[in-house]
Each structure stands twice: as C-alpha cells, then as structure tokens.
Design a protein around this motif. Structure first.
Motif, short mmCIF file in Angstrom:
data_model
loop_
_atom_site.label_atom_id
_atom_site.label_comp_id
_atom_site.label_asym_id
_atom_site.label_seq_id
_atom_site.Cartn_x
_atom_site.Cartn_y
_atom_site.Cartn_z
N LYS A 86 0.84 -1.20 0.00
CA LYS A 86 0.00 0.00 0.00
C LYS A 86 0.88 1.26 0.00
CE LYS A 86 -3.67 -2.26 2.71
NZ LYS A 86 -4.59 -2.46 1.57
N SER A 116 -7.52 2.50 -5.68
CA SER A 116 -8.50 2.83 -4.65
C SER A 116 -7.87 3.71 -3.58
CB SER A 116 -9.08 1.56 -4.04
OG SER A 116 -8.03 0.71 -3.58
N LYS A 117 -8.71 4.56 -2.98
CA LYS A 117 -8.19 5.57 -2.05
C LYS A 117 -9.07 5.70 -0.82
CE LYS A 117 -8.36 8.08 -5.73
NZ LYS A 117 -8.06 7.18 -6.83
N SER A 118 -8.45 5.60 0.35
CA SER A 118 -9.13 5.85 1.62
C SER A 118 -8.44 7.00 2.33
CB SER A 118 -9.10 4.61 2.52
OG SER A 118 -9.86 3.56 1.98
N PHE A 130 -13.94 9.59 -2.41
CA PHE A 130 -12.98 8.60 -1.93
C PHE A 130 -13.69 7.28 -1.61
CE2 PHE A 130 -10.97 12.68 -0.81
CZ PHE A 130 -9.75 12.50 -1.44
N ASP A 131 -12.96 6.17 -1.71
CA ASP A 131 -13.56 4.87 -1.46
C ASP A 131 -13.97 4.70 0.00
OD1 ASP A 131 -13.10 3.24 -4.11
OD2 ASP A 131 -11.27 4.38 -3.76
N GLU A 132 -13.23 5.34 0.89
CA GLU A 132 -13.57 5.27 2.31
C GLU A 132 -13.14 6.56 2.99
OE1 GLU A 132 -13.22 2.09 6.03
OE2 GLU A 132 -11.75 2.04 4.42
N GLN A 187 -8.63 -1.73 2.96
CA GLN A 187 -8.25 -2.48 1.77
C GLN A 187 -7.72 -1.62 0.63
OE1 GLN A 187 -8.23 -5.72 2.18
NE2 GLN A 187 -9.10 -5.35 4.22
N SER A 188 -7.86 -0.33 0.70
CA SER A 188 -7.49 0.54 -0.42
C SER A 188 -6.00 0.47 -0.73
CB SER A 188 -7.87 1.99 -0.11
OG SER A 188 -9.27 2.15 -0.09
N ASP A 189 -5.69 0.75 -2.00
CA ASP A 189 -4.29 0.79 -2.43
C ASP A 189 -3.55 1.98 -1.83
OD1 ASP A 189 -4.83 -1.38 -4.20
OD2 ASP A 189 -5.63 0.04 -5.66
N ASN A 190 -4.27 3.07 -1.61
CA ASN A 190 -3.67 4.32 -1.12
C ASN A 190 -4.44 4.82 0.10
OD1 ASN A 190 -1.92 4.87 -3.68
ND2 ASN A 190 -3.99 4.59 -4.49
N ILE A 191 -3.70 5.28 1.10
CA ILE A 191 -4.33 5.75 2.33
C ILE A 191 -3.67 7.07 2.75
CG2 ILE A 191 -4.89 5.22 4.74
CD1 ILE A 191 -4.39 2.23 3.99
#
Length: 423
Positions: A308, A335-337, A366-368, A402-406
């Motif tokens: 990540k 994906s981005k949280s 954003f995804d989350e 689970q996102s690729d980017n946080i």
C-alpha cells in the motif's frame, strides 16, 4: 550578571539547552520554571553533570563560584543573549514564516544551500520565542549562513522574532486559514505573517516573492530588493512535473524530482531553488539536493507498507492545507481511503471549516472516509467517525483498510501517526 559579562563564557560553551536531560559536558543550561516544576532545583546537578554554566531566575539558587548565575527572567536573558550573539555574526540570515509549508521549505532551503555553504538552521519546529533564540545561539563561527523558521499564532509574534533573528532575507510561504482563533480571522493571519515584510522593508532587506500569490505581490509592490519566482518574467521561472506521486521542477533544461508528494510542494521547491541560484549554487548540485532530500517529519511523507501507499501528513492541518491535500490525493491511481483528523485552533470558524472539508471529501468520492476527533464527529453523520486516535486504533485492530492508497492528515494534537502501525 549582564550579557556583556556572560558572553565570553557562552563563547566557550558547546551548546545551550533548556532540557536538563540533554546536558552534556561544557553546555549552558537555562533553568526555565514551569507551572509544576522549577528547573532551578536542578542547577547544582547540572554543574555536576558537566554543564559549564547554569542560568536561574531564583536568587536563592545562585552560586557564582559554581557558575550558577541569577537573572530576573531566564526567557529575557536567553533572548537578549541571542540578540547579542546575532550582532556578532556577519553572515546572511534567511527568515521564513507562513501558514503552510514553512518547515518543509526550511528543510529544502537548508538542503540546497548546504551544497555549497556551511548552513545552520532551525531543528525540528523550534520556531517560537524560545526556539528561535536557541537556534541563533547554535550558530558557530564556522557557519556561513543561517535559516530561521518563525512560527506564530498571534499578532506581534513574528515582529518579536524578527527583532531577535534580524533576517537579511525573508520569505512567507503563503497566507492560509491557520490559527484563526489566535490571529482573529484570515485578515489577522495576513497582518500577522506580514510582520516579516514590515521588518524587511524597514531595514531594506531582501524579500523572496512567489509572484503567483496575489497577496505576496500586493504586499511587496514597488519594493526592492527582492527575489521573484513564479511568472515567466520573474527572476526565476520553473515548470512542474510529477512521477510516481512525487513532485518535481524543471529549470533551463535541468529537471529535479523530489520525494515529496503534492503539487502544493512545488512552490516550496521553487523558493529553495531560487535562493540556491541567487547564492550561486550550480544547477547540478541543486538537483542533487532536491533529489536527495527525504522527508521524515510526518509532512507530505510517502510510506510504502505491505503493498500500500500511505501518505503521512500528520504534523499539522488547517483548512487550507487539508483542502489541497485532499485534491492532490484524489489524483492517485487505484482505490483511495482517507483518515482525516480535527483541525485545531480555528475558534468560532471551526464548525463550518470542518463541514467544508467533509463536504469536499464526499464530493471527491474517496472509497472510504474516516474522521477522527470531536470536531469532525459533530459534523460527520454519514461516514465512519471516532472521538480520538485510540478509538480508531481499536477499530483498526479488528478491521483492515483495503485501499491501495491511504491518506492520514490531521493537526498535531490528534497524534494520528500512532495509528500507522495498525494499518
């Protein structure tokens, strides 16, 4: 004890400290008194531990035979000693302040100038009425330049720090919605930060100006001397580019890619490179400085963890910096949280500013979205929200992201970086 009498002793010292735990041989210890503890009680121990001298503000602890000296105010004496020392130094002092990016800019300026000069600079965030004097007192005869960061959350603080640091060059990174409570609103921020301009103008010193910032342009109109960047007809003009989430700049065919994320760091790079070019540093050496600098201070810091990409920006947050961080982060691929924490010291503007940021986050899609802190919790009725970082940690222990980017972004008081180990 007066400054002139004490200065020869200071000149023999290794360093000045206000932390009794960090006393080493030949140091000078300033025994500051707090609400719950009087450091003067440690004076004799400090001498036994190797201190060259101790400054106390309690007469009953004075022992001149042991180099323990009484002064009415340790703070006043520290500042006066710094002023006296500054007056002995015939080297360029660069002062900078601003709502966002001043520490990163200070680090970049130091990295660039150090390619050619022996530069002393503000360590960490020692940028207040105590930190600035300590930095000045750390400047030694071998140093050829000094870079002084100046922070403030009220009117007249920058004015005071300028009278101590006496900068020859000055740069204000920007005027943003930071410390609105202390400054009394955005106009108060502009007035307070512009105290640096006031000092530089009074003493005919050089101002560094980002000509893409209308406030900077307005405040320095018809003033000379100044160093300008940002426009094609400025002294220095740079073009931006990015690779793998990092921002870089190009100048006369030379490209330098930093390890900083966010287009908002482009102007920070421009300021540092402009000063480097002004002081005659070779472009290849500037490129080396920019590409070698690695952020480790929880400011625009990229952390790779278990596949990540985490953006750790938890040292400071205000509506201006939060907005640009979200706008930058949404451009990441995959994906981005986001985990965003309270923005502190906003006063009566706090509720509406937290609402605005949450609205922006929702609109960006954003995804989350996870919020942390009481201010966000009051306005967050649609996404996951926690009262504090410990509550977030308890959630993360049982639930992964689970996102690729946080992105982690919050004011210092939220301590959001503590959640990093649980992501």
């Amino acid at each position: 004890m007066n400054i002139e009498q004490f200065y020869p002793l200071f000149s023999k010292a290794n360093k000045v400290t206000i932390d009794s735990r960090k006393i080493e041989s030949n140091d000078i210890f300033f025994a500051f008194s707090g609400d719950n503890f009087d450091a003067a009680t440690l004076a004799e121990k400090a001498i036994s531990d190797g201190a060259l001298a101790v400054i106390v503000e309690r007469k009953d602890f004075e022992n001149t035979a042991r180099n323990i000296f009484y002064v009415p105010s340790t703070l006043d004496f520290l500042q006066a000693l710094a002023v006296y020392h500054r007056n002995q130094l015939d080297i360029p002092f660069i002062g900078l302040t601003g709502s966002n990016g001043k520490t990163t800019t200070k680090e970049l300026i130091h990295a660039v100038l150090s390619e050619k000069y022996n530069v002393q600079y503000t360590y960490g965030n020692l940028n207040n009425h105590i930190g600035v004097p300590l930095t000045i007192l750390s400047v030694k005869p071998g140093h050829e330049m000094a870079v002084i960061e100046m922070g403030a959350n009220h009117q007249k603080e920058i004015e005071l720090l300028c009278t101590i640091a006496k900068p020859d060059y000055g740069y204000i990174t920007n005027f943003g919605k930071a410390h609105l409570e202390g400054f009394g609103g955005f106009e108060g921020v502009i007035k307070g930060k512009s105290e640096l301009y006031d000092y530089l103008k009074e003493y005919n010193k050089t101002i560094v100006v980002n000509e893409n910032d209308s406030i900077q342009v307005d405040k320095t109109e018809n003033y000379e001397p100044k160093i300008t960047f940002g426009k094609k007809d400025s002294d220095y003009y740079f073009e931006s580019y990015s690779e793998d989430h990092c921002v870089g700049l190009s100048y006369q065919g030379t490209k330098a890619l930093s390890k900083l994320t966010g287009n908002y760091n482009f102007t920070n790079l421009c300021a540092a490179v402009s000063l480097g070019l002004h002081f005659g540093i070779d472009q290849e050496k500037i490129k080396h400085a920019i590409e070698s600098y690695t952020p480790t201070n929880m400011r625009s810091q990229i952390v790779k963890k278990e596949g990540k990409t985490l953006v750790l920006d938890t040292y400071n947050a205000n509506p201006s910096s939060m907005a640009v961080s979200l706008s930058n982060f949404i451009t990441f691929e995959g994906s981005k949280s986001i985990i965003i924490g309270d923005m502190l010291e906003l006063g009566e503007e706090s509720m509406v500013e937290h609402q605005n940021i949450l609205k922006q986050a929702l609109e960006l899609g954003f995804d989350e979205i996870i919020t942390v802190g009481g201010n966000f919790k009051k306005v967050n009725l649609t996404t996951l929200s926690f009262e504090n970082t410990q509550e977030l940690i308890e959630y993360l222990k049982l639930n992964g992201i689970q996102s690729d980017n946080i992105l982690l972004k919050a004011s210092r008081g939220i301590s959001l970086e503590k959640a990093l180990d649980f992501i």
